[in-house]
Scaffold this motif. Sequence first.
Motif, PDB file in Angstrom:
ATOM      1  N   ALA A   1       0.842  -1.199   0.000  1.00 29.88           N
ATOM      2  CA  ALA A   1       0.000   0.000   0.000  1.00 29.88           C
ATOM      3  C   ALA A   1       0.876   1.246   0.000  1.00 29.88           C
ATOM      4  O   ALA A   1       1.835   1.348   0.764  1.00 29.88           O
ATOM      5  CB  ALA A   1      -0.914   0.008   1.214  1.00 29.88           C
ATOM      6  N   ALA A   2       0.542   2.162  -0.885  1.00 29.96           N
ATOM      7  CA  ALA A   2       1.218   3.451  -0.974  1.00 29.96           C
ATOM      8  C   ALA A   2       0.128   4.510  -1.121  1.00 29.96           C
ATOM      9  O   ALA A   2      -0.326   4.783  -2.229  1.00 29.96           O
ATOM     10  CB  ALA A   2       2.183   3.470  -2.160  1.00 29.96           C
ATOM     11  N   PRO A   3      -0.320   5.067  -0.003  1.00 27.10           N
ATOM     12  CA  PRO A   3      -1.456   5.990  -0.037  1.00 27.10           C
ATOM     13  C   PRO A   3      -1.289   7.156  -1.008  1.00 27.10           C
ATOM     14  O   PRO A   3      -2.247   7.592  -1.611  1.00 27.10           O
ATOM     15  CB  PRO A   3      -1.546   6.486   1.410  1.00 27.10           C
ATOM     16  N   GLY A   4      -0.101   7.649  -1.205  1.00 31.35           N
ATOM     17  CA  GLY A   4       0.126   8.760  -2.130  1.00 31.35           C
ATOM     18  C   GLY A   4       0.601   8.315  -3.494  1.00 31.35           C
ATOM     19  O   GLY A   4       1.216   9.089  -4.229  1.00 31.35           O
ATOM     20  N   HIS A   5       0.314   7.061  -3.850  1.00 28.71           N
ATOM     21  CA  HIS A   5       0.809   6.495  -5.109  1.00 28.71           C
ATOM     22  C   HIS A   5       0.453   7.371  -6.313  1.00 28.71           C
ATOM     23  O   HIS A   5      -0.693   7.757  -6.491  1.00 28.71           O
ATOM     24  CB  HIS A   5       0.227   5.096  -5.310  1.00 28.71           C
ATOM     25  N   VAL A   6       1.467   7.673  -7.106  1.00 27.88           N
ATOM     26  CA  VAL A   6       1.287   8.387  -8.363  1.00 27.88           C
ATOM     27  C   VAL A   6       1.769   7.441  -9.456  1.00 27.88           C
ATOM     28  O   VAL A   6       2.934   7.041  -9.454  1.00 27.88           O
ATOM     29  CB  VAL A   6       2.098   9.703  -8.398  1.00 27.88           C
ATOM     30  N   PRO A   7       0.878   7.024 -10.364  1.00 24.57           N
ATOM     31  CA  PRO A   7       1.297   6.083 -11.410  1.00 24.57           C
ATOM     32  C   PRO A   7       2.428   6.647 -12.262  1.00 24.57           C
ATOM     33  O   PRO A   7       2.460   7.854 -12.532  1.00 24.57           O
ATOM     34  CB  PRO A   7       0.034   5.906 -12.263  1.00 24.57           C
ATOM     35  N   PRO A   8       3.365   5.798 -12.677  1.00 19.53           N
ATOM     36  CA  PRO A   8       4.411   6.248 -13.582  1.00 19.53           C
ATOM     37  C   PRO A   8       3.813   6.618 -14.931  1.00 19.53           C
ATOM     38  O   PRO A   8       2.704   6.201 -15.263  1.00 19.53           O
ATOM     39  CB  PRO A   8       5.342   5.034 -13.695  1.00 19.53           C
ATOM     40  N   LYS A   9       4.544   7.396 -15.691  1.00 16.06           N
ATOM     41  CA  LYS A   9       4.091   7.792 -17.023  1.00 16.06           C
ATOM     42  C   LYS A   9       4.915   7.050 -18.075  1.00 16.06           C
ATOM     43  O   LYS A   9       6.103   6.837 -17.905  1.00 16.06           O
ATOM     44  CB  LYS A   9       4.262   9.290 -17.201  1.00 16.06           C
TER      45      LYS A   9
END
Length: 119
Positions: free
Chosen positions: A52-60
């Motif tokens: 779990a990574a609450p601030g997850h930002v998907p890679p581009k």
Amino acid sequence: MALAELGVVVLDCPDPRALAGFYAEVLGGTVEGDGDWVDLKVPGGRSLAFQAAPGHVPPKWPAPAASQQFHLDLTVDDLDTAEQGVLSLGATPLDADDRSRSWRVYADPAGHPFCLCAC
């Protein structure tokens, strides 16, 4: 002599159980655990883990100014059949226009890039 041995590849994501379920449908195997850490035991003894990574930002992808960090190459017998399968599970095509290559790029439901590669 190696200094270490690879234990497991871990993918950060907002919902570990859901992403493990996606990869279980793609690769087979058994999802184990719940909460902030979930393991997927795939055939052949390998594992993928999901944290779990609450601030997850998907890679581009592709984005020269924003690194994708890593991606998984998944070997398949039939690209078209595998593509239909991952799309039905919620994958997103990232380069659907180029059908001439022996690989195709997708994002999993949490946004991690992965490739389907013909044997």
